[in-house]
Scaffold this motif. Sequence first.
Motif, PDB file in Angstrom:
ATOM      1  N   UNK A  25      20.066  24.994   6.122  1.00 32.60           N
ATOM      2  CA  UNK A  25      19.068  26.064   6.035  1.00 32.60           C
ATOM      3  C   UNK A  25      19.392  27.057   4.919  1.00 32.60           C
ATOM      4  N   UNK A  26      20.580  26.928   4.345  1.00 27.32           N
ATOM      5  CA  UNK A  26      20.992  27.829   3.267  1.00 27.32           C
ATOM      6  C   UNK A  26      21.013  27.107   1.924  1.00 27.32           C
ATOM      7  N   UNK A  27      20.189  26.090   1.793  1.00 27.91           N
ATOM      8  CA  UNK A  27      20.130  25.317   0.546  1.00 27.91           C
ATOM      9  C   UNK A  27      19.803  26.172  -0.677  1.00 27.91           C
ATOM     10  N   UNK A  28      18.878  27.160  -0.590  1.00 21.28           N
ATOM     11  CA  UNK A  28      18.613  28.003  -1.773  1.00 21.28           C
ATOM     12  C   UNK A  28      19.842  28.786  -2.216  1.00 21.28           C
ATOM     13  N   UNK A  29      20.582  29.346  -1.253  1.00 20.51           N
ATOM     14  CA  UNK A  29      21.784  30.099  -1.605  1.00 20.51           C
ATOM     15  C   UNK A  29      22.849  29.181  -2.209  1.00 20.51           C
ATOM     16  N   UNK A  30      22.991  27.987  -1.648  1.00 17.27           N
ATOM     17  CA  UNK A  30      23.958  27.023  -2.174  1.00 17.27           C
ATOM     18  C   UNK A  30      23.578  26.607  -3.592  1.00 17.27           C
ATOM     19  N   UNK A  31      22.270  26.480  -3.836  1.00 17.14           N
ATOM     20  CA  UNK A  31      21.801  26.134  -5.185  1.00 17.14           C
ATOM     21  C   UNK A  31      22.188  27.205  -6.190  1.00 17.14           C
ATOM     22  N   UNK A  32      22.061  28.474  -5.796  1.00 18.55           N
ATOM     23  CA  UNK A  32      22.450  29.565  -6.694  1.00 18.55           C
ATOM     24  C   UNK A  32      23.944  29.505  -7.004  1.00 18.55           C
ATOM     25  N   UNK A  33      24.756  29.220  -5.991  1.00 23.54           N
ATOM     26  CA  UNK A  33      26.206  29.127  -6.189  1.00 23.54           C
ATOM     27  C   UNK A  33      26.545  27.953  -7.100  1.00 23.54           C
ATOM     28  N   UNK A  34      25.913  26.811  -6.853  1.00 26.89           N
ATOM     29  CA  UNK A  34      26.166  25.629  -7.687  1.00 26.89           C
ATOM     30  C   UNK A  34      25.751  25.894  -9.133  1.00 26.89           C
ATOM     31  N   UNK A  66      13.470  28.118  -6.168  1.00 28.06           N
ATOM     32  CA  UNK A  66      12.095  28.469  -5.776  1.00 28.06           C
ATOM     33  C   UNK A  66      11.409  27.295  -5.098  1.00 28.06           C
ATOM     34  N   UNK A  67      11.618  26.081  -5.619  1.00 30.74           N
ATOM     35  CA  UNK A  67      11.001  24.890  -5.023  1.00 30.74           C
ATOM     36  C   UNK A  67      11.510  24.669  -3.599  1.00 30.74           C
ATOM     37  N   UNK A  68      12.800  24.895  -3.372  1.00 37.86           N
ATOM     38  CA  UNK A  68      13.361  24.748  -2.025  1.00 37.86           C
ATOM     39  C   UNK A  68      12.747  25.755  -1.053  1.00 37.86           C
ATOM     40  N   UNK A  69      12.547  26.970  -1.517  1.00 44.17           N
ATOM     41  CA  UNK A  69      11.975  28.010  -0.659  1.00 44.17           C
ATOM     42  C   UNK A  69      10.516  27.711  -0.322  1.00 44.17           C
ATOM     43  N   UNK A  70       9.780  27.238  -1.299  1.00 45.72           N
ATOM     44  CA  UNK A  70       8.383  26.872  -1.045  1.00 45.72           C
ATOM     45  C   UNK A  70       8.315  25.709  -0.062  1.00 45.72           C
ATOM     46  N   UNK A  71       9.196  24.732  -0.236  1.00 46.51           N
ATOM     47  CA  UNK A  71       9.218  23.586   0.670  1.00 46.51           C
ATOM     48  C   UNK A  71       9.648  24.003   2.069  1.00 46.51           C
ATOM     49  N   UNK A  72      10.546  24.984   2.168  1.00 46.51           N
ATOM     50  CA  UNK A  72      11.038  25.414   3.468  1.00 46.51           C
ATOM     51  C   UNK A  72      10.105  26.339   4.215  1.00 46.51           C
ATOM     52  N   UNK A  73       9.054  26.826   3.520  1.00 46.17           N
ATOM     53  CA  UNK A  73       8.124  27.757   4.160  1.00 46.17           C
ATOM     54  C   UNK A  73       7.468  27.146   5.399  1.00 46.17           C
ATOM     55  N   UNK A  74       7.051  25.896   5.306  1.00 47.28           N
ATOM     56  CA  UNK A  74       6.365  25.269   6.425  1.00 47.28           C
ATOM     57  C   UNK A  74       7.287  24.646   7.454  1.00 47.28           C
ATOM     58  N   UNK A  75       8.607  24.630   7.155  1.00 41.94           N
ATOM     59  CA  UNK A  75       9.542  23.973   8.066  1.00 41.94           C
ATOM     60  C   UNK A  75      10.114  24.893   9.128  1.00 41.94           C
ATOM     61  N   UNK A  76       9.984  26.191   8.934  1.00 42.90           N
ATOM     62  CA  UNK A  76      10.553  27.125   9.897  1.00 42.90           C
ATOM     63  C   UNK A  76       9.448  27.658  10.809  1.00 42.90           C
ATOM     64  N   UNK A  77       9.511  27.313  12.066  1.00 40.49           N
ATOM     65  CA  UNK A  77       8.494  27.711  13.031  1.00 40.49           C
ATOM     66  C   UNK A  77       8.923  28.928  13.845  1.00 40.49           C
ATOM     67  N   UNK A  78      10.233  29.177  13.906  1.00 37.74           N
ATOM     68  CA  UNK A  78      10.747  30.330  14.635  1.00 37.74           C
ATOM     69  C   UNK A  78      12.023  30.819  13.960  1.00 37.74           C
TER      70      UNK A  78
END
Length: 503
Positions: A25-34, A66-78
């Motif tokens: 769930x922290x893929x965007x943050x990991x991407x920034x670090x990488x 940004x692409x990861x965040x857009x993709x993750x928008x619909x995956x989080x229901x709660x």
Amino acid sequence: MILLQSNMTLGLKEQIQGISADIAWLAPEITLVITAVLLLIYDLIFKENKSVGLAAIAFAGMTFTLALLIAGWGNIEEDRILMDGMIRLDGVAIYLKAFFSIGGLIGLVMMLRSKQKEKFFKSSETLLLFFGLVLGTFLMTMVINFLMVYVAIELVSICSYVLTGLFKSKRNSEAAMKYLLFGAVASAVMIYGMSWLYGFTGTLDFTSTAFAEGISQVAVFPLSLALIMTIGGFVFKLGAFPFHIWSPDVYEASPTPIVAIFSSLPKLAALAILFRFVASLDLALVDWQLWLGIIAIASMTVGNFSALWQKDVKRMLAYSSIAHAGFLLVGVLAFSESGETSALFYGSIYLLMNFGAFFLVQLFEDNEGKTSFDAFKGMGSKVPYLGVLLLIVMISLTGLPPMAGFNAKLYIFSSLWETWQIEGSSILIWAFIFGLFNTVVSLFFYLKIPYYMFFKGSEEAVSSVVGNLTDKILGTILVAPLLLLFFKSDWLLNVLNSINFAL
């Protein structure tokens, strides 16, 4: 003994498994670090002609984030509690991180189009600090633990201090030192207040029931002191009164792309922390609305009236950002779902307005070598298209139709009015009155730039070469949403209304 060790091992194993599951769930943050690591490795491997590779890595990393965040928008229901209760991922966090990614991309474009672009891409130093700052703002949108709050804010602050003083000059050094001193004081006060709250409640999670129950047992005076000290640190990152004195010098001395980042991302991240924090406070125990109302009124008034007397555009925009911090606090004062929606709408539009303003100011700064109001004299007749774009941005910052800035102020004051009708608190109506008054005051300094451009003749020879076709296209892309979202603000509101606000 053996049974106790077995239980401890089992508990540790479960914690590690839980953290491992949270990493996805922290893929965007990991991407920034990488991305930051790749920038550093590239810089160490290649000794010459590094600018193209560094720019490519930076743009690719931010775009993928940004692409990861857009993709993750619909995956989080709660809402999801991650990292053993240190952070909470919800719709608000994903939305803000997506906008921060957009702001990061615009900041990189500004660096690339800057006359001083070699300073940004000749080595990885600036980009590493830039990605560290963005990572800190990402974390600030999710924190629910005081320890994590401190880590995230300090990450943003330290990167900001170094970015301010990185470009060696006397003015940069003075601004960085002032920024550091004010930041250190605010940080010390904040963590001292947090330590009090931890002592009162026995928990660092300020969203937990234990925290709410703990502060309900504390006397009003010590609780008020602890809350004032804690909120002081949030106000510093918001750039609001009274922790605002660093802003003008930092804005004037720092490179314009860096200033554009300073002026928007940390503010909105601090706003997210404030919303989460005040949700844990009970008005029956302590009247936090009164304190934030005073800060909001003071920020709007001090920022706008100070901006009236400025002779430099970047200093004027610095005081403008202080005033806008007060307007953002109005959304917190409303403390309702409509208040949070309007505050996020305002913050989103403010981000677009600020980046548009600084991008256009950078074009004139690169041409004239300065950002004083006198440098804009007669520019309207030389570069009318860019002059019109800057006029649109200034009208939107003022909050006049037909620009999205008008909708932003309309929604935020409407939510404040609704809350006042329900609660009847006097500080709410005073914030409403001062907000309208300060909107009128802001008209006099925002329209000062178009006035100088179109109605003041230049005493010196004015170069007509301000921005090429690419810059004009980029400027149009930045400014067009301000006009579009005035007529179609429901597009953004529908996205915000889909968020489940946990107040």
